[in-house]
Design an enzyme around this catalytic site. Structure first.
Site, mmCIF file in Angstrom:
data_model
loop_
_atom_site.group_PDB
_atom_site.id
_atom_site.type_symbol
_atom_site.label_atom_id
_atom_site.label_comp_id
_atom_site.label_asym_id
_atom_site.label_seq_id
_atom_site.Cartn_x
_atom_site.Cartn_y
_atom_site.Cartn_z
ATOM 1 C CG HIS A 159 15.226 -16.285 -8.777
ATOM 2 N ND1 HIS A 159 15.575 -15.053 -9.302
ATOM 3 C CD2 HIS A 159 13.915 -16.467 -9.081
ATOM 4 C CE1 HIS A 159 14.521 -14.520 -9.883
ATOM 5 N NE2 HIS A 159 13.498 -15.364 -9.775
ATOM 6 C CG HIS A 198 13.320 -20.305 -16.847
ATOM 7 N ND1 HIS A 198 11.977 -20.443 -16.519
ATOM 8 C CD2 HIS A 198 13.573 -18.975 -16.809
ATOM 9 C CE1 HIS A 198 11.450 -19.242 -16.311
ATOM 10 N NE2 HIS A 198 12.400 -18.339 -16.476
#
Length: 178
Positions: free
Chosen positions: A125, A43
């Site tokens: 990220h 995620h």
């Protein structure tokens, strides 16, 4: 005594992309690169909330439901290694304005609600490895995954049977998704 949960707002990565990223990771990194993050746990965190109670969770969900922002397209085409937290990550070379705006709104709402926020600038990220070795080498450029982001979500970090997994609690759509 009130119970708390470890919560965060994040972007979901479509299942098909999760599988593609995991396959690519297995092809491009050696087995000793670090502890790989499970496909279902991939995620992009937008705002970490920490351990919060039900009342604060409800207030943050109400605020999240008021966000009106267009969707955007996200491309993951960069990788890096942060030696100090020992993390290997995947992210965008160019961050869409919509992603920066959404993260900023959520982080601001969280801070105003008493959830301490990291003072570092937002660096979008997806964590690929934890406890990464110091000598991990990154794959050459040329990889890319892209998807239309049309929602964001609230997750709970749950530790069960010796493993951490992320449980989806709520999801909110973005307007005019691409």
């Amino acid at each position: 005594m009130s119970t708390t949960r470890r919560l965060f707002f994040a972007l979901e990565i479509p299942d098909e992309l999760q599988q593609q990223i995991v396959y690519w990771r297995a092809q491009c990194f050696p087995a000793h690169a670090g502890r790989p993050v499970a496909a279902a746990n991939l995620h992009m965190t937008l705002a970490f909330l920490g351990e919060i109670g039900a009342q604060k969770q409800q207030a943050l969900c109400t605020l999240a439901g008021r966000i009106r922002q267009p969707g955007f397209t996200l491309t993951l085409n960069d990788a890096g290694h942060w030696p100090r937290p020992r993390v290997v990550w995947l992210g965008p070379r160019r961050t869409p304005r919509g992603l920066l705006q959404l993260a900023s709104i959520l982080r601001s709402q969280a801070a105003r609600s008493g959830c301490a926020q990291n003072p570092q600038p937002f660096h979008p990220h997806v964590t690929l490895y934890r406890q990464a070795s110091d000598s991990v080498s990154l794959p050459p450029p040329g990889f890319a995954w892209q998807w239309p982001v049309n929602a964001f979500a609230l997750y709970a970090s749950v530790f069960e049977r010796g493993r951490t997994h992320y449980r989806l609690l709520s999801r909110w759509p973005l307007d005019n998704a691409p």
